[in-house]
Design a protein around this motif. Structure first.
Motif, short mmCIF file in Angstrom:
data_model
loop_
_atom_site.label_atom_id
_atom_site.label_comp_id
_atom_site.label_asym_id
_atom_site.label_seq_id
_atom_site.Cartn_x
_atom_site.Cartn_y
_atom_site.Cartn_z
N ASN A 83 -7.15 9.91 5.57
CA ASN A 83 -7.75 8.68 5.05
C ASN A 83 -6.69 7.61 4.77
OD1 ASN A 83 -10.37 9.59 5.19
ND2 ASN A 83 -10.45 10.27 3.06
N SER A 84 -5.50 8.05 4.38
CA SER A 84 -4.41 7.11 4.14
C SER A 84 -3.95 6.49 5.46
CB SER A 84 -3.24 7.82 3.46
OG SER A 84 -2.30 6.89 2.97
N TYR B 1 0.86 -1.19 0.00
CA TYR B 1 0.00 0.00 0.00
C TYR B 1 0.89 1.23 0.00
CZ TYR B 1 -3.12 3.69 1.56
OH TYR B 1 -3.82 4.87 1.64
N PRO C 154 1.09 5.08 0.67
CA PRO C 154 0.34 6.18 1.31
C PRO C 154 0.31 7.42 0.42
CG PRO C 154 2.50 5.92 2.32
CD PRO C 154 2.34 4.78 1.38
N TYR C 155 -0.74 8.18 0.53
CA TYR C 155 -0.83 9.39 -0.27
C TYR C 155 -0.99 10.61 0.64
CZ TYR C 155 -5.90 8.88 0.48
OH TYR C 155 -7.15 8.73 1.05
N THR D 6 -6.36 3.82 6.40
CA THR D 6 -6.15 2.60 5.61
C THR D 6 -4.99 1.78 6.19
OG1 THR D 6 -6.98 3.64 3.58
CG2 THR D 6 -5.63 1.67 3.33
N ILE E 246 0.94 13.18 5.24
CA ILE E 246 0.12 12.03 4.86
C ILE E 246 -1.35 12.34 5.13
CG2 ILE E 246 0.48 10.95 7.12
CD1 ILE E 246 0.32 8.23 5.70
#
Length: 294
Positions: free
Chosen positions: A283-284, A266, A268-269, A287, A280
């Motif tokens: 929402n990331s 995954y 991260p964004y 997750t 970051i």
């Protein structure tokens, strides 16, 4: 006139029974303290070093490990990624981390923190950035990573397009299609490569390679091989211990036996900032927590 007193034997019997019950409960409650070696090996058969049939993984078997890769043993880490193990889900998630993820909270990038204070402080900085406990770390140099890669076995990787990879002044061409990945190529693609698409693409490649190392070879693992992998990690800079490993070993064996392509990645964004940081997205973070089983 003499009156014979009634015996109170049953009162003493009840008191003794209650005391005995409390003693038994206390022993079981503190078994982990009184008999630590037994507790650490719960779920693993001591005779054949195999998974016991009645073992069921719980959230207590989940863990997070921060992994850092560097060129040499004494060099600064160039790649940071979080390894999350979700035992009940039989899932391993690799999360590549931007160097600047710690700037917003700690005021410095991860590399600078490592140079000044070492791996344990890098762990704290990552924990502050993503809001979850990590606890463990390992820093591997190029040779250690390649040795571990070789021990796992062959890894086939598919290039979706012809890829030119720059390593400083050197350039190597990988033609489109599947090919066996050499350990040195894997390290260079993950750590040294300069992709035109930037770090996001490098993180994607690193995540794919790490996932394929596991997914293509995990069925061949057993207790003896897990012991070997762990002993190789102990040769690197780490705060892992044998007791820590033993506490998670039954769950890892359970994943080997019952997992299905357990590894994933995954990326991260968020937003890169002018001061070299990486904010970051919330929402990331959610997750990352979800994949960790939190």
């Amino acid at each position: 006139m003499y009156v014979r007193r009634k015996s109170n034997w049953y009162i003493y019997f009840i008191a003794f029974g209650i005391t005995a019950v409390f003693v038994v409960v206390a022993i079981f409650a503190f078994k982990w303290y009184l008999f630590p070696s037994d507790t650490q090996n719960t779920g693993v058969n001591k005779t054949n070093n195999a998974l016991e049939d009645e073992f069921t993984p719980t959230t207590e078997h989940c863990f997070r490990l921060l992994t850092m890769l560097s060129e040499g043993e004494n060099d600064i880490p160039e790649l940071f990624f979080l390894t999350e193990y979700n035992a009940p889900e039989n899932r391993i998630t690799f999360v590549p981390l931007p160097n600047g993820i710690s700037v917003g909270g700690a005021g410095r990038p991860l590399q600078t923190i490592y140079v000044a204070q070492g791996g344990a402080e890098v762990v704290k900085a990552v924990e502050g950035a993503i809001g979850i406990s990590v606890g463990y770390y390992v820093k591997m140099d190029k040779q250690s990573f390649e040795d571990l890669f070789t021990t796992f076995g062959n890894v086939e990787y598919e290039f979706t397009k012809t890829t030119l990879v720059k390593y400083g002044t050197d350039t190597k061409t990988f033609n489109a299609g599947k090919r066996l990945m050499a350990p040195e190529d894997a390290y260079n693609l993950m750590v040294k490569a300069e992709f035109d698409e930037g770090d996001a693409y490098r993180f994607k490649v690193a995540g794919e390679i790490l996932s394929e190392i596991i997914n293509q070879n995990y069925r061949q693992a057993n207790a003896t091989r897990l012991d070997s992998y762990f002993n190789m990690l102990l040769k690197s800079e780490t705060n892992l211990t044998e007791d820590v490993y033993k506490s998670y070993k039954p769950a890892l064996l359970n994943t080997v036996e019952y997992g299905t392509s357990p590894a994933e990645f995954y990326i991260p964004y968020g937003e890169y900032t002018a001061d070299g940081g990486f904010d970051i997205a919330e929402n990331s973070i959610n997750t990352i927590k979800y994949k960790a089983g939190l």
